[in-house]
Design a protein around this motif. Structure first.
Motif, mmCIF file in Angstrom:
data_model
loop_
_atom_site.group_PDB
_atom_site.id
_atom_site.type_symbol
_atom_site.label_atom_id
_atom_site.label_comp_id
_atom_site.label_asym_id
_atom_site.label_seq_id
_atom_site.Cartn_x
_atom_site.Cartn_y
_atom_site.Cartn_z
ATOM 1 N N ARG A 27 48.725 -17.562 -5.524
ATOM 2 C CA ARG A 27 49.104 -18.747 -6.281
ATOM 3 C C ARG A 27 47.958 -19.736 -6.181
ATOM 4 N N GLU A 28 47.667 -20.351 -7.303
ATOM 5 C CA GLU A 28 46.616 -21.367 -7.337
ATOM 6 C C GLU A 28 46.908 -22.429 -6.281
ATOM 7 N N PRO A 29 45.878 -22.991 -5.702
ATOM 8 C CA PRO A 29 46.118 -23.983 -4.649
ATOM 9 C C PRO A 29 46.718 -25.277 -5.196
ATOM 10 N N PHE A 30 47.572 -25.845 -4.389
ATOM 11 C CA PHE A 30 48.081 -27.187 -4.667
ATOM 12 C C PHE A 30 47.002 -28.157 -4.209
ATOM 13 N N ARG A 31 46.665 -29.076 -5.045
ATOM 14 C CA ARG A 31 45.616 -30.034 -4.693
ATOM 15 C C ARG A 31 46.209 -31.439 -4.587
ATOM 16 N N SER A 32 45.851 -32.082 -3.515
ATOM 17 C CA SER A 32 46.242 -33.480 -3.341
ATOM 18 C C SER A 32 45.035 -34.211 -2.778
ATOM 19 N N PRO A 33 44.924 -35.480 -3.008
ATOM 20 C CA PRO A 33 43.749 -36.216 -2.526
ATOM 21 C C PRO A 33 43.622 -36.223 -1.003
ATOM 22 N N ASN A 34 44.717 -36.007 -0.307
ATOM 23 C CA ASN A 34 44.695 -36.113 1.151
ATOM 24 C C ASN A 34 44.670 -34.763 1.877
ATOM 25 N N GLU A 35 44.717 -33.653 1.128
ATOM 26 C CA GLU A 35 44.792 -32.346 1.781
ATOM 27 C C GLU A 35 43.753 -31.396 1.213
ATOM 28 N N LEU A 36 43.400 -30.428 2.032
ATOM 29 C CA LEU A 36 42.522 -29.359 1.567
ATOM 30 C C LEU A 36 43.318 -28.393 0.691
ATOM 31 N N ALA A 37 42.642 -27.790 -0.254
ATOM 32 C CA ALA A 37 43.303 -26.804 -1.113
ATOM 33 C C ALA A 37 43.624 -25.551 -0.294
ATOM 34 N N VAL A 38 44.814 -25.018 -0.468
ATOM 35 C CA VAL A 38 45.247 -23.819 0.248
ATOM 36 C C VAL A 38 45.745 -22.801 -0.765
ATOM 37 N N TRP A 39 45.201 -21.593 -0.695
ATOM 38 C CA TRP A 39 45.650 -20.501 -1.555
ATOM 39 C C TRP A 39 46.799 -19.796 -0.862
ATOM 40 N N ASP A 40 47.885 -19.575 -1.578
ATOM 41 C CA ASP A 40 48.995 -18.806 -1.038
ATOM 42 C C ASP A 40 48.819 -17.349 -1.456
ATOM 43 N N ARG A 41 48.787 -16.453 -0.479
ATOM 44 C CA ARG A 41 48.675 -15.016 -0.747
ATOM 45 C C ARG A 41 50.040 -14.383 -0.511
ATOM 46 N N TYR A 42 50.513 -13.631 -1.515
ATOM 47 C CA TYR A 42 51.821 -13.009 -1.438
ATOM 48 C C TYR A 42 51.752 -11.511 -1.196
ATOM 49 N N GLY A 43 50.568 -10.936 -1.181
ATOM 50 C CA GLY A 43 50.431 -9.505 -0.934
ATOM 51 C C GLY A 43 49.850 -8.785 -2.124
ATOM 52 N N PRO A 44 49.743 -7.466 -2.035
ATOM 53 C CA PRO A 44 49.115 -6.701 -3.106
ATOM 54 C C PRO A 44 49.984 -6.645 -4.363
ATOM 55 N N LEU A 45 49.327 -6.585 -5.512
ATOM 56 C CA LEU A 45 50.032 -6.388 -6.784
ATOM 57 C C LEU A 45 50.618 -4.983 -6.821
ATOM 58 N N ALA A 46 51.758 -4.833 -7.453
ATOM 59 C CA ALA A 46 52.333 -3.501 -7.655
ATOM 60 C C ALA A 46 51.490 -2.766 -8.697
ATOM 61 N N VAL A 47 51.247 -1.498 -8.469
ATOM 62 C CA VAL A 47 50.483 -0.682 -9.414
ATOM 63 C C VAL A 47 51.341 -0.430 -10.654
ATOM 64 N N VAL A 48 50.766 -0.677 -11.831
ATOM 65 C CA VAL A 48 51.435 -0.400 -13.095
ATOM 66 C C VAL A 48 50.537 0.552 -13.888
ATOM 67 N N VAL A 49 51.121 1.641 -14.368
ATOM 68 C CA VAL A 49 50.389 2.626 -15.165
ATOM 69 C C VAL A 49 51.101 2.758 -16.505
ATOM 70 N N VAL A 50 50.341 2.666 -17.601
ATOM 71 C CA VAL A 50 50.893 2.841 -18.943
ATOM 72 C C VAL A 50 50.306 4.119 -19.522
ATOM 73 N N GLN A 51 51.186 4.995 -19.944
ATOM 74 C CA GLN A 51 50.783 6.268 -20.541
ATOM 75 C C GLN A 51 51.130 6.230 -22.023
ATOM 76 N N THR A 52 50.167 6.569 -22.870
ATOM 77 C CA THR A 52 50.409 6.652 -24.306
ATOM 78 C C THR A 52 49.995 8.037 -24.784
ATOM 79 N N GLY A 53 50.649 8.504 -25.827
ATOM 80 C CA GLY A 53 50.295 9.815 -26.351
ATOM 81 C C GLY A 53 51.174 10.216 -27.514
ATOM 82 N N ARG A 54 51.140 11.507 -27.820
ATOM 83 C CA ARG A 54 51.965 12.083 -28.883
ATOM 84 C C ARG A 54 52.647 13.326 -28.356
ATOM 85 N N LEU A 55 53.917 13.454 -28.660
ATOM 86 C CA LEU A 55 54.643 14.696 -28.421
ATOM 87 C C LEU A 55 54.505 15.539 -29.678
#
Length: 123
Positions: A27-55
């Motif tokens: 998540r983008e860091p919350f910025r305030s004039p009195n605090e340092l920017a902090v990035w929130d990490r939630y973990g790895p993205l889930a793998v998504v695979v899209v298959q296209t073709g013709r039967l």
């Protein structure tokens, strides 16, 4: 040869695979004039695979039987191994959605386009 849960559902015609973004969910860091920017990490993205073709099949009934097998697999809500056409394995995937991308067409054989989306099972 590509397979879903050990079955060759898509071997009747050409198909290709595209892998979605990989990395961390942040998540983008919350910025305030009195605090340092902090990035929130939630973990790895889930793998998504899209298959296209013709039967492809010699008759419309055989084409619909191929589509029926994919439809059943999509509704089964099962986790399994996806193997793409290069032999790359994606363990713990769920077939999320399958759809035809147009009406069946008839030439020397019957064919229909499709798109299938798989996502890594979060469990």
């Amino acid at each position: 040869m590509s397979t879903w849960r050990g079955e060759d559902l898509f071997g009747s015609g050409p198909h290709r695979f595209a892998v979605g973004p990989v990395g961390l969910l942040v998540r983008e860091p919350f910025r305030s004039p009195n605090e340092l920017a902090v990035w929130d990490r939630y973990g790895p993205l889930a793998v998504v695979v899209v298959q296209t073709g013709r039967l492809v099949a010699p008759t419309s009934s055989e084409l619909m039987a191929l589509w029926g097998a994919i439809w059943s697999a999509a509704e089964a809500d099962q986790t399994g191994m996806l193997v793409d056409d290069t032999g790359l394995e994606y363990p713990s995937m769920v077939m999320q959605r399958a759809q035809m991308t147009g009406p069946p067409a008839h030439g020397t054989h019957w064919s229909v386009g499709y798109e299938v989306t798989y996502q890594e099972d979060p469990v």
